[in-house]
Design a protein around this motif. Sequence first.
Motif, mmCIF file in Angstrom:
data_model
loop_
_atom_site.group_PDB
_atom_site.id
_atom_site.type_symbol
_atom_site.label_atom_id
_atom_site.label_comp_id
_atom_site.label_asym_id
_atom_site.label_seq_id
_atom_site.Cartn_x
_atom_site.Cartn_y
_atom_site.Cartn_z
ATOM 1 N N SER A 229 4.599 -4.211 3.164
ATOM 2 C CA SER A 229 5.607 -3.098 3.535
ATOM 3 C C SER A 229 5.382 -1.891 2.762
ATOM 4 O O SER A 229 5.716 -0.969 2.997
ATOM 5 N N GLN A 230 5.021 -2.022 1.582
ATOM 6 C CA GLN A 230 4.500 -0.915 0.508
ATOM 7 C C GLN A 230 3.596 -0.148 1.288
ATOM 8 O O GLN A 230 3.386 1.241 1.111
ATOM 9 N N ASN A 231 2.517 -0.482 2.053
ATOM 10 C CA ASN A 231 1.497 0.048 2.653
ATOM 11 C C ASN A 231 2.118 0.970 3.732
ATOM 12 O O ASN A 231 1.640 2.097 3.812
ATOM 13 N N ILE A 232 2.962 0.347 4.581
ATOM 14 C CA ILE A 232 3.494 0.923 5.724
ATOM 15 C C ILE A 232 4.304 2.074 5.197
ATOM 16 O O ILE A 232 4.470 3.149 5.809
ATOM 17 N N ALA A 233 5.298 1.684 4.197
ATOM 18 C CA ALA A 233 6.156 2.961 3.701
ATOM 19 C C ALA A 233 5.135 4.292 3.356
ATOM 20 O O ALA A 233 5.868 5.274 3.449
ATOM 21 N N ASN A 234 4.095 3.916 2.905
ATOM 22 C CA ASN A 234 3.258 5.105 2.182
ATOM 23 C C ASN A 234 1.975 5.382 3.597
ATOM 24 O O ASN A 234 0.940 5.864 3.103
ATOM 25 N N LEU A 235 2.535 5.107 4.586
ATOM 26 C CA LEU A 235 1.543 5.598 5.638
ATOM 27 C C LEU A 235 1.041 6.980 5.576
ATOM 28 O O LEU A 235 -0.175 7.154 5.922
ATOM 29 N N GLN A 236 2.010 7.824 5.332
ATOM 30 C CA GLN A 236 1.421 9.273 5.359
ATOM 31 C C GLN A 236 1.354 9.818 4.077
ATOM 32 O O GLN A 236 1.519 11.025 3.938
ATOM 33 N N THR A 237 1.435 8.896 3.034
ATOM 34 C CA THR A 237 1.333 9.615 1.609
ATOM 35 C C THR A 237 -0.325 9.958 1.158
ATOM 36 O O THR A 237 -1.177 9.001 1.332
ATOM 37 N N LYS A 238 -0.239 11.110 1.078
ATOM 38 C CA LYS A 238 -1.678 11.639 0.825
ATOM 39 C C LYS A 238 -2.238 10.994 -0.792
ATOM 40 O O LYS A 238 -1.412 10.788 -1.661
ATOM 41 N N GLY A 239 -3.461 10.304 -0.559
ATOM 42 C CA GLY A 239 -3.970 9.811 -1.698
ATOM 43 C C GLY A 239 -3.568 8.379 -2.083
ATOM 44 O O GLY A 239 -4.095 7.864 -2.881
ATOM 45 N N TYR A 240 -2.692 7.779 -0.986
ATOM 46 C CA TYR A 240 -2.503 6.383 -1.377
ATOM 47 C C TYR A 240 -3.412 5.402 -1.161
ATOM 48 O O TYR A 240 -4.036 5.643 -0.074
ATOM 49 N N THR A 241 -3.422 4.636 -1.848
ATOM 50 C CA THR A 241 -4.693 3.437 -1.660
ATOM 51 C C THR A 241 -3.907 2.115 -1.266
ATOM 52 O O THR A 241 -2.994 1.680 -1.933
ATOM 53 N N ASP B 80 -3.562 6.281 -8.223
ATOM 54 C CA ASP B 80 -3.480 6.958 -7.197
ATOM 55 C C ASP B 80 -3.285 8.307 -7.502
ATOM 56 O O ASP B 80 -3.789 9.486 -7.152
ATOM 57 N N THR B 81 -2.317 8.846 -8.359
ATOM 58 C CA THR B 81 -1.801 10.025 -8.873
ATOM 59 C C THR B 81 -3.131 10.744 -9.626
ATOM 60 O O THR B 81 -3.251 11.630 -9.498
ATOM 61 N N ARG B 82 -3.539 9.711 -10.453
ATOM 62 C CA ARG B 82 -4.764 10.296 -11.386
ATOM 63 C C ARG B 82 -6.093 10.811 -10.347
ATOM 64 O O ARG B 82 -6.545 11.860 -10.451
ATOM 65 N N ASP B 83 -6.205 10.098 -9.374
ATOM 66 C CA ASP B 83 -7.205 10.320 -8.448
ATOM 67 C C ASP B 83 -6.988 11.561 -7.660
ATOM 68 O O ASP B 83 -7.928 12.235 -7.234
ATOM 69 N N GLN B 84 -6.036 11.729 -7.326
ATOM 70 C CA GLN B 84 -5.500 12.852 -6.509
ATOM 71 C C GLN B 84 -5.381 14.034 -7.283
ATOM 72 O O GLN B 84 -5.962 15.279 -6.969
ATOM 73 N N GLY C 277 -7.482 4.025 3.211
ATOM 74 C CA GLY C 277 -6.069 4.354 3.785
ATOM 75 C C GLY C 277 -5.424 3.222 4.474
ATOM 76 O O GLY C 277 -6.089 2.120 4.838
ATOM 77 N N VAL C 278 -4.302 3.415 4.910
ATOM 78 C CA VAL C 278 -3.383 2.455 5.676
ATOM 79 C C VAL C 278 -3.726 2.387 6.992
ATOM 80 O O VAL C 278 -3.618 3.591 7.704
ATOM 81 N N ASN C 279 -4.082 1.239 7.783
ATOM 82 C CA ASN C 279 -4.003 1.177 9.026
ATOM 83 C C ASN C 279 -2.890 0.535 9.643
ATOM 84 O O ASN C 279 -2.498 -0.734 9.424
ATOM 85 N N GLN C 280 -1.954 1.141 10.364
ATOM 86 C CA GLN C 280 -0.526 0.704 10.761
ATOM 87 C C GLN C 280 -0.826 -0.603 11.683
ATOM 88 O O GLN C 280 -0.263 -1.475 11.482
ATOM 89 N N ASP C 281 -1.989 -0.664 12.718
ATOM 90 C CA ASP C 281 -2.093 -1.813 13.408
ATOM 91 C C ASP C 281 -2.429 -3.003 12.409
ATOM 92 O O ASP C 281 -1.992 -4.040 12.684
ATOM 93 N N GLU C 282 -3.227 -2.765 11.555
ATOM 94 C CA GLU C 282 -3.754 -3.947 10.723
ATOM 95 C C GLU C 282 -2.391 -4.529 10.061
ATOM 96 O O GLU C 282 -2.511 -5.599 9.685
ATOM 97 N N GLU C 283 -1.643 -3.388 9.244
ATOM 98 C CA GLU C 283 -0.511 -3.944 8.591
ATOM 99 C C GLU C 283 0.562 -4.723 9.445
ATOM 100 O O GLU C 283 1.136 -5.684 9.040
ATOM 101 N N ALA C 284 0.599 -4.225 10.906
ATOM 102 C CA ALA C 284 1.556 -4.988 11.673
ATOM 103 C C ALA C 284 1.034 -6.321 12.129
ATOM 104 O O ALA C 284 1.579 -7.426 11.952
ATOM 105 N N VAL C 285 -0.353 -6.672 12.111
ATOM 106 C CA VAL C 285 -0.905 -7.806 12.219
ATOM 107 C C VAL C 285 -0.564 -8.742 10.949
ATOM 108 O O VAL C 285 -0.196 -9.814 10.936
ATOM 109 N N ASN C 286 -0.957 -8.003 9.658
ATOM 110 C CA ASN C 286 -0.483 -8.952 8.410
ATOM 111 C C ASN C 286 0.730 -9.146 8.347
ATOM 112 O O ASN C 286 1.162 -10.390 7.886
#
Length: 457
Positions: A22-34, A196-200, A418-427
């Motif tokens: 759910s955290q991954n999906i919430a950050n689907l469009q967050t730049k630099g999110y791992t 993530d913030t540091r790497d950005q 990066g977050v893959n929406q389809d993969e997270e839906a399967v998870n």
Amino acid sequence: MTIINNALSGALAAQVAISASSQNIANLQTKGYTRQAALLTAIGPDASSRSAGNGVQVSSLIRFSDNYKSQAMWRAASDQGQYSQNQAYLTQLESVMGDESASISAGIDKFFQALNAVAGDPGSTPLRQQVLTSASLMGERFNGLNNVFNAQLNSVRQQRSAIVDSANAQISSIASLNQQIIEAKASGVSASALIDTRDQAIDELAGKIALEVSDNPDGSRDVSLKTGQALVLGSMHGTLSAAATATSPQEFRLDFAGTRYVLDANKMGGQLGGLTQYETNTLLKLQQDTAELAQQIAVRTNTQLAAGFKPNGTAGTPMFVYTPGNGSDMLKVVAGFKAEDLAFSADGQPGDTGNLQLLVGIKNQSVTLPNLGTVLLSDADTQLVGKLGVDSQLNKASLKTTAAVRTQSVDDWQSTSGVNQDEEAVNLVEYQNMYQANMKVISVANSLFDATLAMMG
């Protein structure tokens, strides 16, 4: 009870895994999110030979991060930054120097055309006045271009100072985040968001300066320049500065741990290195060659006029005044110079045009410019514009290539981190099924427990 404990551990583990998805999906469009995932580990059996095990546990939350891909992305950011800032300046110079209404070539041609025109009637006041007018206009073209050069110099230096200020903010942020990450890891708290913030911040800094980044066992990252000087060591950081000196209009320095380093900005890479290379290799050389061309025209024209005679038989006087380094008044017609001051006669006789012919011939003489070499005076500006065009095309090609490499490296990083929406839906479906299955086990265990109690009752 073992059945219930096993199922309960499975249900709790599924909840953690669903929370990570759910955290991954919430950050689907967050730049630099791992993206993250729960690492499930089986809990081994106890001492009994009939124990299958004691369920499952989430041993840690893992980050899908590839350091090689991150480094490649940062290198690409630096390469792209080196060419991205220069193109606007190159395009502006191409536009100004190639514009018929402002080009130096057109001004030189019109000046010598006016001299040619007066040859048929050297005593004509209107034709002589046209020579003065075209001389003034030619000077204005040189002065106008010199003003463009000076404006670009100021802009480049101001832009570099702004980049230095921004880079210092990011350097300080990286050091601060390093400290927070060290503390988080020491206390067992997830540091993924901090990382993530540091790497950005590192990615943004890499666009400004070429970097070397290395990892430390405590989770911190050290950042240094390509030339070896450290910018960040753990929670310590240096400070960049750009200041004018007696020998340079903008000298770059790095202060770190009480030591000051003087930096070669040409080797810094990124936007800072690119702007410096543009200033030193293109802009200043163009300005130097243009100023030399203006001086050569002034000196040769003045020398030839001084060798001739005015209509009244007196010796000729200089027509141009050249002032090195003066923006709007670098090349001007001498104040008070009049049409009758043009010394076209070679022997002092009225109607003689011997000296005028020699003045016209200046156009076909060779001049030596500091960075272009020896060329015909009539071709000098054309060759300067041609060289500028080549530099601009090379920069465009390099920018296009580095932009493509940057895009590819970001996509490569995205494929891992990066977050893959389809993969997270399967998870989500899988972990939901896992949760429901474990709750079913608990229900079955309760039924068995109730049945056992009934049998014993």
